[in-house]
Design a protein around this motif. Structure first.
Motif, PDB file in Angstrom:
ATOM      1  N   THR A 134       0.790  -0.995   0.171  1.00  0.00           N
ATOM      2  CA  THR A 134       0.005  -0.128  -0.023  1.00  0.00           C
ATOM      3  C   THR A 134       0.981   1.279  -0.231  1.00  0.00           C
ATOM      4  N   TYR A 135       0.302   2.455  -0.075  1.00  0.00           N
ATOM      5  CA  TYR A 135       0.905   3.701  -0.037  1.00  0.00           C
ATOM      6  C   TYR A 135       1.685   3.962   1.043  1.00  0.00           C
ATOM      7  N   ALA A 136       0.698   3.624   2.152  1.00  0.00           N
ATOM      8  CA  ALA A 136       1.511   3.774   3.559  1.00  0.00           C
ATOM      9  C   ALA A 136       2.709   2.976   4.034  1.00  0.00           C
ATOM     10  N   VAL A 137       2.670   1.832   3.220  1.00  0.00           N
ATOM     11  CA  VAL A 137       4.060   0.771   3.343  1.00  0.00           C
ATOM     12  C   VAL A 137       5.185   1.436   2.631  1.00  0.00           C
ATOM     13  N   LEU A 138       4.958   1.779   1.353  1.00  0.00           N
ATOM     14  CA  LEU A 138       5.922   2.277   0.605  1.00  0.00           C
ATOM     15  C   LEU A 138       6.208   3.517   1.128  1.00  0.00           C
ATOM     16  N   ALA A 139       5.449   4.345   1.606  1.00  0.00           N
ATOM     17  CA  ALA A 139       5.895   5.909   2.059  1.00  0.00           C
ATOM     18  C   ALA A 139       6.797   5.827   3.104  1.00  0.00           C
ATOM     19  N   ALA A 140       6.338   4.760   4.086  1.00  0.00           N
ATOM     20  CA  ALA A 140       7.319   4.582   5.379  1.00  0.00           C
ATOM     21  C   ALA A 140       8.643   4.147   4.936  1.00  0.00           C
ATOM     22  N   HIS A 141       8.614   3.275   3.867  1.00  0.00           N
ATOM     23  CA  HIS A 141       9.991   2.808   3.297  1.00  0.00           C
ATOM     24  C   HIS A 141      10.736   3.886   2.758  1.00  0.00           C
ATOM     25  N   ALA A 142      10.054   4.603   1.915  1.00  0.00           N
ATOM     26  CA  ALA A 142      10.792   5.602   1.308  1.00  0.00           C
ATOM     27  C   ALA A 142      11.383   6.573   2.193  1.00  0.00           C
ATOM     28  N   ASP A 173      -2.134  15.198 -12.513  1.00  0.00           N
ATOM     29  CA  ASP A 173      -1.698  15.137 -11.129  1.00  0.00           C
ATOM     30  C   ASP A 173      -1.646  13.823 -10.546  1.00  0.00           C
ATOM     31  N   ARG A 174      -0.576  13.588  -9.656  1.00  0.00           N
ATOM     32  CA  ARG A 174      -0.400  12.210  -9.151  1.00  0.00           C
ATOM     33  C   ARG A 174       0.195  12.381  -7.718  1.00  0.00           C
ATOM     34  N   ARG A 175       0.194  11.391  -6.752  1.00  0.00           N
ATOM     35  CA  ARG A 175       1.075  11.364  -5.622  1.00  0.00           C
ATOM     36  C   ARG A 175       2.144  10.501  -5.878  1.00  0.00           C
ATOM     37  N   TYR A 176       3.425  10.710  -5.556  1.00  0.00           N
ATOM     38  CA  TYR A 176       4.556   9.960  -5.620  1.00  0.00           C
ATOM     39  C   TYR A 176       5.241   9.353  -4.332  1.00  0.00           C
ATOM     40  N   VAL A 177       5.921   8.370  -4.302  1.00  0.00           N
ATOM     41  CA  VAL A 177       6.864   7.785  -3.459  1.00  0.00           C
ATOM     42  C   VAL A 177       8.042   7.523  -4.078  1.00  0.00           C
ATOM     43  N   LEU A 178       9.220   8.207  -3.485  1.00  0.00           N
ATOM     44  CA  LEU A 178      10.602   8.268  -4.299  1.00  0.00           C
ATOM     45  C   LEU A 178      11.139   6.968  -3.403  1.00  0.00           C
ATOM     46  N   LEU A 179      11.611   6.122  -4.040  1.00  0.00           N
ATOM     47  CA  LEU A 179      12.357   4.994  -3.549  1.00  0.00           C
ATOM     48  C   LEU A 179      13.728   4.620  -4.330  1.00  0.00           C
ATOM     49  N   HIS A 180      14.620   4.019  -3.897  1.00  0.00           N
ATOM     50  CA  HIS A 180      15.769   3.754  -4.595  1.00  0.00           C
ATOM     51  C   HIS A 180      16.288   2.229  -4.701  1.00  0.00           C
ATOM     52  N   ALA A 181      16.759   1.947  -5.898  1.00  0.00           N
ATOM     53  CA  ALA A 181      17.084   0.579  -6.210  1.00  0.00           C
ATOM     54  C   ALA A 181      18.221   0.243  -5.175  1.00  0.00           C
ATOM     55  N   TYR A 198      20.729  -1.991  -5.697  1.00  0.00           N
ATOM     56  CA  TYR A 198      21.793  -1.783  -6.338  1.00  0.00           C
ATOM     57  C   TYR A 198      21.759  -0.653  -7.331  1.00  0.00           C
ATOM     58  N   GLY A 199      23.023   0.102  -7.329  1.00  0.00           N
ATOM     59  CA  GLY A 199      23.169   0.969  -8.205  1.00  0.00           C
ATOM     60  C   GLY A 199      22.295   2.456  -7.645  1.00  0.00           C
ATOM     61  N   ASP A 200      21.593   2.385  -6.579  1.00  0.00           N
ATOM     62  CA  ASP A 200      20.965   3.856  -6.136  1.00  0.00           C
ATOM     63  C   ASP A 200      20.049   4.377  -7.083  1.00  0.00           C
ATOM     64  N   VAL A 201      19.395   3.674  -8.027  1.00  0.00           N
ATOM     65  CA  VAL A 201      18.700   4.309  -8.870  1.00  0.00           C
ATOM     66  C   VAL A 201      17.339   4.822  -8.587  1.00  0.00           C
ATOM     67  N   PRO A 202      17.161   5.969  -8.451  1.00  0.00           N
ATOM     68  CA  PRO A 202      15.872   6.794  -7.951  1.00  0.00           C
ATOM     69  C   PRO A 202      14.812   6.224  -8.775  1.00  0.00           C
ATOM     70  N   VAL A 203      13.531   5.847  -8.152  1.00  0.00           N
ATOM     71  CA  VAL A 203      12.338   5.018  -8.927  1.00  0.00           C
ATOM     72  C   VAL A 203      11.047   6.017  -8.136  1.00  0.00           C
ATOM     73  N   LEU A 204      10.316   6.579  -8.925  1.00  0.00           N
ATOM     74  CA  LEU A 204       9.111   7.241  -8.511  1.00  0.00           C
ATOM     75  C   LEU A 204       7.992   6.064  -8.591  1.00  0.00           C
ATOM     76  N   VAL A 205       7.060   5.539  -7.356  1.00  0.00           N
ATOM     77  CA  VAL A 205       6.064   5.021  -7.332  1.00  0.00           C
ATOM     78  C   VAL A 205       4.951   5.685  -7.282  1.00  0.00           C
ATOM     79  N   LEU A 206       4.039   5.850  -8.331  1.00  0.00           N
ATOM     80  CA  LEU A 206       3.112   6.761  -8.537  1.00  0.00           C
ATOM     81  C   LEU A 206       1.571   6.065  -8.153  1.00  0.00           C
ATOM     82  N   ASP A 265      -4.020   3.121  -0.637  1.00  0.00           N
ATOM     83  CA  ASP A 265      -4.116   2.908  -1.961  1.00  0.00           C
ATOM     84  C   ASP A 265      -2.873   2.239  -2.635  1.00  0.00           C
ATOM     85  N   LEU A 266      -3.320   1.344  -3.523  1.00  0.00           N
ATOM     86  CA  LEU A 266      -2.235   0.569  -4.260  1.00  0.00           C
ATOM     87  C   LEU A 266      -1.542   1.412  -5.432  1.00  0.00           C
TER      88      LEU A 266
END
Length: 587
Positions: free
Chosen positions: A364-372, A460-468, A470-478, A487-488
C-alpha cells in the motif's frame, strides 16, 4: 580461488613440459607463485565453511540497522546496531571485495545477522542471498573509532527493521500480508536435517585435489631451485673399485671445507686421477650436499621427482572425483522442510530458499511511503539551475544532454586530444560509440522527452521516491492524486540520477513523498508504453524508462526489490498525514 590456484599450477606444468627453455623458466616461476598464493587464499576461504554451518545451525536470523565504514588498507568493515540494547557491533567482513559488494548495506541500511558478535557470525542481505563471514574488529581503540564514525553517519537514529524471525509491531504481533512471508534464510530444523544426512564424499576429493596441487607446487619449486646448484671441483681422497669415493670440497653456501662420500665419475681420464667435479644442492634441508651428473648422491632430486609425479597423479584424480561427486549432488533428493510459522511443507534443495508466491499483492501507499522515509537522506547539496526546456533547445538542458550523451561525447572528445598518444585508440573507440548512440538513439529519445515535458495538460499524481538496492537508481512509485494511505500503486517510473557520478542524489526532491505533475502521454515507444516526464518542485526529472503501469507478477517483483518485505514496517498513523509523520520520524 582454490580452482584458480590449481589451474595456475597445471598451466605452469604444461608450459614447463611443452615449451622447455629459458622463456618457459621465466613464465613458470610467476605462475607457480600466483598458484600457491591462490591456493592459500582458497584454503582459508574453505576453512570458514564449518564456522558458517555451525553459526547457522545454532543461531537465529535477526535484522539490524547497518552502516558501512571505509578503512584505508583494511578489510571491509560494517557496524550493526542491536535493536534491543542499542549496542553497536563493529565487524570485519572476511571475504573478497566482489562478494562484499553483494551484502554491502544499501539505501535501506539493513543487514541480516546470525551468530555471536563476540566471536563472529554470518551476514546476509535482507530477504536472503550471499552468505559471508564477519568477525569482531580487534583493538579497543580501533573499535571506538569505528563506532564514532557510525554514530556520525546516523546509525543510532535508524529505524528498527522488521525481524525475519518474529515480526512484531508496537501494538502487538504484526500481520504479514498473505503471499509475502517473512521466512528466515535458514532454520535450525532445516540445518539439523541436513546434518543428519550421511557425510558426502566430495570432501575427500577436495583434499585429494589440494594435496596434488601442493605436491606439484613443491616439485616445481624444487626443479626451479635446482637451477642455482653450483658445479664445483672435488679432491678425491680415496676411491674404491665400485666407484664409491671419499672426497673433500669447499662448500660455496656454508663456507669451509667438507668431507664426505661421493659417487665418482665412471671412466675418468687417468690424467685427472685424484680430481673430479660435482654439484652442490642450493636449497632445502639438503643444502650443501653433493650429487653427480647422473643425479646420484643427495636425495633432493629424487624428492622433487616424487613430488612432481604425485601431483600429476593426484590432480586429475581429484578433478575427476570432484566432478563426479558434484554431478551426484545435483541429483540429490530435496530435503523436506516445514516452515516454523505452520506453512505447508515444501521441498528445499538448499536451506534458506523459501518458495515465492505466484501472485504477491502490491504494498500500500502507507507501506511504501514509510519505506521511502527510511531510505531518504537529507539533501545537503544543491545543483546549479539548468536551462528551462520550454525556452531553449533540448541539448542545452543539462539533464537531457547528460542523458542523451552530449556531455560524454564532448568529454571524450577532449580526452582524445589530450591523451592521443597514450590512450588514443581506446578513447577513439568510446568516442565513436558515444557519438553513434547520440546520433541513433540518444538524440531521438531526448527530443521525445523534450516534447513530453512541454505537453500542455499535466496529470496530477502522488509519488513515493524509492531507490533501487543496487546502483541507487531513483524510482518514482505513482499513486492516485486523491486517495488515502491504503491506495495501491498504479505505475512505476525509473529516473536518470540528476546529480553527478560522485553525488547522484543531488537535485532529487527534498521530500520522499508528495505531489507530481506528469506531462506527456503523446509519444509511445515500440512496446506501447507511454513516454512521461514528471515535474516536481517546478522542475522536470528525466525518466530512464517509459511509464510502467501496474499489473502482473513482474510489476510486484519490481516493488519487492525496491522495498523488500522483510524490512518494511508500517508506522502508526491516520491517513496520509500519519504517513508523512512516520517519514519525518524515520529521518
Amino acid at each position: 580461488m582454490t580452482v584458480t590456484g590449481v589451474v595456475l599450477l597445471v598451466a605452469a606444468v604444461g608450459v614447463g613440459v611443452l615449451r622447455p627453455g629459458e622463456w618457459a623458466t621465466s613464465v613458470v616461476s610467476p605462475l607457480v607463485g600466483l598458484g600457491i598464493v591462490a591456493l592459500v587464499i582458497g584454503v582459508g576461504a574453505r576453512s570458514l565453511a564449518p564456522r558458517i554451518r555451525h553459526a547457522l545451525g545454532t543461531g537465529a536470523w535477526s535484522a539490524h540497522a547497518a552502516v558501512p565504514v571505509a578503512r584505508t588498507w583494511h578489510a571491509a568493515t560494517v557496524v550493526l546496531s542491536d535493536p534491543d540494547s542499542g549496542e553497536m557491533w563493529p565487524l570485519t567482513v572476511v571475504t573478497t571485495r566482489q562478494r562484499y559488494e553483494r551484502v554491502r548495506p544499501g539505501p535501506d541500511g539493513v543487514l541480516w545477522w546470525c551468530g555471536d558478535p563476540r566471536t563472529g557470525g554470518v551476514l546476509s542481505p535482507p530477504g536472503g542471498g550471499e552468505l559471508v563471514w564477519a568477525k569482531p574488529v580487534r583493538g579497543g581503540a580501533a573499535r571506538r573509532r569505528i563506532v564514532e564514525r557510525a554514530v556520525r553517519a546516523g546509525l543510532p537514529h535508524r529505524a528498527v527493521p522488521l525481524s525475519p524471525q518474529r515480526p512484531v509491531a508496537a501494538d502487538g504481533p504484526l500481520q504479514v500480508p498473505a503471499g509475502r512471508p517473512a521466512a528466515p534464510l535458514a532454520s535450525a530444523g532445516a540445518l539439523a536435517a541436513q546434518k543428519a544426512r550421511p557425510r558426502r564424499r566430495w570432501g575427500l576429493w577436495r583434499w585429494v585435489l589440494l594435496a596434488g596441487a601442493v605436491a606439484l607446487g613443491l616439485g616445481i619449486y624444487g626443479v626451479e631451485a635446482a637451477d642455482d646448484d653450483r658445479q664445483i671441483d672435488l679432491t678425491v681422497l680415496s676411491k674404491q673399485a665400485d666407484g664409491h669415493c671419499t672426497v673433500s670440497w669447499e662448500d660455496p653456501f656454508g663456507g669451509g671445507t667438507r668431507t664426505g662420500p661421493y659417487r665418482c665419475t665412471k671412466d675418468l681420464d687417468p690424467v685427472l686421477e685424484g680430481w673430479d667435479t660435482g654439484f652442490v644442492v642450493s636449497y632445502g634441508p639438503w643444502k650443501g650436499d653433493l650429487y653427480n651428473a647422473d643425479w646420484e648422491g643427495a636425495p633432493a632430486n629424487k624428492v622433487n621427482e616424487a613430488f612432481g609425479m604425485s601431483g600429476l597423479l593426484l590432480l586429475p584424480v581429484g578433478l575427476v572425483g570432484g566432478a563426479v561427486g558434484r554431478w551426484r549432488r545435483t541429483r540429490a533428493v530435496p530435503v523436506p522442510y516445514v516452515s516454523p510459522a505452520g506453512a505447508p511443507p515444501v521441498n528445499l534443495v538448499k536451506a534458506g530458499h523459501a518458495p515465492a508466491a505466484e501472485t504477491p499483492p502490491s504494498p500500500t501507499y502507507a507501506v511504501l511511503a514509510a519505506h521511502a522515509g527510511r531510505q531518504a537522506v537529507p539533501q545537503t547539496r544543491t545543483r546549479r539551475p539548468e536551462a528551462d526546456v520550454r525556452e531553449v533547445v533540448w541539448w542545452r538542458v543539462r539533464g537531457l544532454g547528460r542523458g542523451a550523451g552530449v556531455h560524454e561525447t564532448l568529454i571524450l572528445g577532449a580526452a582524445l586530444v589530450v591523451a592521443v598518444y597514450a590512450i588514443g585508440v581506446i578513447t577513439l573507440g568510446k568516442l565513436l560509440r558515444a557519438g553513434y548512440l547520440l546520433l541513433t538513439s540518444g538524440r531521438h529519445a531526448a527530443r521525445m522527452l523534450a516534447r513530453a515535458a512541454t505537453a500542455p495538460v499535466p496529470v496530477d499524481r502522488r509519488y513515493v521516491l524509492l531507490h533501487a538496492p543496487y546502483g541507487d537508481v531513483p524510482v518514482l512509485v505513482l499513486f492516485p492524486a486523491h486517495g488515502g494511505a491504503d491506495d495501491l500503486p498504479e505505475a512505476l517510473l525509473e529516473l536518470l540520477p540528476p546529480g553527478t557520478r560522485k553525488h547522484p542524489r543531488a537535485g532529487l526532491p527534498s521530500e520522499p513523498t508528495g505531489r507530481v505533475e506528469l506531462r506527456g502521454w503523446l509519444d509511445r515507444v515500440d512496446d506501447g508504453r507511454a513516454v512521461v516526464v514528471p515535474w516536481i518542485e517546478g522542475r522536470p526529472l528525466w525518466p530512464a524508462e517509459p511509464y510502467r503501469e501496474a499489473g502482473g507478477a513482474e510489476f510486484t517483483a519490481l516493488l519487492d526489490r525496491l522495498a523488500p518485505p522483510a524490512t518494511v514496517r508500517p508506522e502508526a498513523g491516520d491517513g496520509e498525514a500519519g504517513v508523512q509523520n512516520s517519514v519525518r520520524d524515520s529521518l
